[in-house]
Design a protein around this motif. Structure first.
Motif, short mmCIF file in Angstrom:
data_model
loop_
_atom_site.label_atom_id
_atom_site.label_comp_id
_atom_site.label_asym_id
_atom_site.label_seq_id
_atom_site.Cartn_x
_atom_site.Cartn_y
_atom_site.Cartn_z
N THR A 148 0.84 -1.20 0.00
CA THR A 148 0.00 0.00 0.00
C THR A 148 0.88 1.25 0.00
N SER A 201 2.72 1.66 -3.32
CA SER A 201 1.82 2.15 -4.37
C SER A 201 1.54 3.64 -4.19
N VAL A 233 0.11 -4.85 -9.65
CA VAL A 233 -1.09 -4.02 -9.77
C VAL A 233 -1.80 -4.06 -8.41
N TYR A 234 -1.72 -2.93 -7.72
CA TYR A 234 -2.27 -2.86 -6.36
C TYR A 234 -3.78 -3.09 -6.35
N LYS A 235 -4.49 -2.56 -7.32
CA LYS A 235 -5.95 -2.67 -7.35
C LYS A 235 -6.39 -4.13 -7.38
N LYS A 236 -5.73 -4.93 -8.20
CA LYS A 236 -6.07 -6.36 -8.28
C LYS A 236 -5.78 -7.06 -6.96
N TYR A 237 -4.63 -6.73 -6.36
CA TYR A 237 -4.26 -7.36 -5.09
C TYR A 237 -5.26 -7.00 -4.00
N ALA A 238 -5.66 -5.75 -3.93
CA ALA A 238 -6.62 -5.33 -2.91
C ALA A 238 -7.97 -6.02 -3.11
N GLU A 239 -8.42 -6.17 -4.35
CA GLU A 239 -9.69 -6.85 -4.62
C GLU A 239 -9.62 -8.32 -4.22
#
Length: 120
Positions: free
Chosen positions: A42, A45, A55-61
């Motif tokens: 986090t 990023s 890709v932070y967004k994919k990991y967070a999802e």
């Protein structure tokens, strides 16, 4: 004649190399102070120094989906135990009610039967 002007700006390759070194140093610092992996990525990023291809967004999802899956069985287990407990209490209450009704009926029957036998 004007003085000769030489290009004192660094080449694009040199700039890229310095950027990579700075990003690697920033990642090391963030990794040192991060409490866990999620906290580290986090912060990386946010600073714009995340590892290449990450890709932070994919990991967070994915992490949110895993958390939802872990919570769902726990909630379901609580509901089933509550339901079974409620059913067990209802059954026990019905048994007690039946026993007390049977006893009351027997007592009433005993009282009425001898009274009827005395008259005969």
């Amino acid at each position: 004649m004007p003085p000769k002007i030489t290009d004192s700006r660094p080449s694009p390759e040199a700039i890229h190399a310095v950027e990579e070194q700075t990003a690697a140093g920033a990642r090391r610092v963030v990794a040192t102070y991060a409490e866990d992996f999620f906290d580290g990525v986090t912060l990386m990023s946010m600073l714009g120094v995340e590892p290449q291809g990450f890709v932070y967004k994919k990991y967070a999802e994915e992490r949110e989906a895993e958390a939802a899956v872990e919570e769902a069985p726990a909630k379901a287990a609580k509901k089933t135990t509550k339901k079974t407990t409620k059913k067990a209490t209802k059954k026990a209450a019905k048994k007690v009610a039946k026993k007390t009704t049977k006893k009351a009926v027997k007592k009433v029957a005993k009282k009425t039967v001898p009274a009827a036998g005395d008259e005969a």
